[in-house]
Write an enzyme that holds these catalytic residues in place. Sequence first.
Site, PDB file in Angstrom:
ATOM      1  N   ASP A 131      -1.684  -1.190   5.897  1.00  0.00           N
ATOM      2  CA  ASP A 131      -1.914  -0.646   7.241  1.00  0.00           C
ATOM      3  C   ASP A 131      -3.395  -0.498   7.573  1.00  0.00           C
ATOM      4  O   ASP A 131      -3.732   0.038   8.626  1.00  0.00           O
ATOM      5  CB  ASP A 131      -1.239   0.723   7.389  1.00  0.00           C
ATOM      6  CG  ASP A 131      -1.925   1.800   6.550  1.00  0.00           C
ATOM      7  OD1 ASP A 131      -2.140   1.552   5.353  1.00  0.00           O
ATOM      8  OD2 ASP A 131      -2.241   2.871   7.095  1.00  0.00           O
TER       9      ASP A 131
ATOM     10  N   ASP B  15       0.866  -1.162   0.000  1.00  0.00           N
ATOM     11  CA  ASP B  15       0.000   0.000   0.000  1.00  0.00           C
ATOM     12  C   ASP B  15       0.913   1.225   0.000  1.00  0.00           C
ATOM     13  O   ASP B  15       2.101   1.121   0.322  1.00  0.00           O
ATOM     14  CB  ASP B  15      -0.889  -0.040   1.241  1.00  0.00           C
ATOM     15  CG  ASP B  15      -1.706   1.223   1.411  1.00  0.00           C
ATOM     16  OD1 ASP B  15      -2.364   1.642   0.449  1.00  0.00           O
ATOM     17  OD2 ASP B  15      -1.672   1.789   2.522  1.00  0.00           O
TER      18      ASP B  15
ATOM     19  N   ASP C 213      -0.040   5.093   1.046  1.00  0.00           N
ATOM     20  CA  ASP C 213      -0.216   6.005   2.185  1.00  0.00           C
ATOM     21  C   ASP C 213      -0.274   5.237   3.505  1.00  0.00           C
ATOM     22  O   ASP C 213      -1.122   4.358   3.670  1.00  0.00           O
ATOM     23  CB  ASP C 213      -1.517   6.796   2.031  1.00  0.00           C
ATOM     24  CG  ASP C 213      -1.551   7.613   0.755  1.00  0.00           C
ATOM     25  OD1 ASP C 213      -1.242   8.806   0.810  1.00  0.00           O
ATOM     26  OD2 ASP C 213      -1.878   7.040  -0.299  1.00  0.00           O
TER      27      ASP C 213
END
Length: 224
Positions: free
Chosen positions: A173, A12, A14
């Site tokens: 996250d 991922d 960000d």
Amino acid sequence: MTTISFDIVGFDLDGTFIDTSGDLTDAVNHALADAGRPLLTREQVIPMIGGGARHMLRQGMEATGGCDEAELNRLHRLLLDYYEANIAVHSRPFPGAMAALDQLDTDGVKVAIVTNKLEGLALRLLDELDLTRRFGCVIGGDTLGPGKSKPNRAPIDAMIERCGGGRAAFVGDSHFDIDAARNAEIPSIACSFGFMMQPVAELGADAVIDHFDELIPTLARLAP
């Protein structure tokens, strides 16, 4: 020497590979200020990140007086324009991220970015940081069309296909990331240092890392 038997590792963007929280907070606040709303702190914005800019702004509006769709549309455009012009003022890779990337490259593992950020913005950010060339592919939230962003498995499947196939793992996250990996039936690793929407243990990832120094050994342990 740690041996990794994965062919592909996806990330991922960000909150996983790059800490974009400062620039995203500035963009949200630029939009909110235009509407005469109170500004948010970085700590308030962080849990709103992960589902794309519109999702983030919707939550910011709901936290500051409610969300009207017409105003959301107007402010979304303002946010995107501001963010595109100021995309890498504060954003940098998380500590240890580049070293991990170097090790994966040395081991012949292909790497990719799969994000719910618009593809154009993801590429602009990576270009600004001179990182685009390091990844085999970059798949954004709009790359595959409506309804095919994380947690849909489609972007994970596309990542594997574009990187030539093979055994893959995914690092993220948020529940968007971990659920997408689960839906695609590949191992997932959650970053406890990311933009948490909930306690990291609740994500149900196959493993958790607290720093990128732990990524390579963790991939070795998860290897089929």
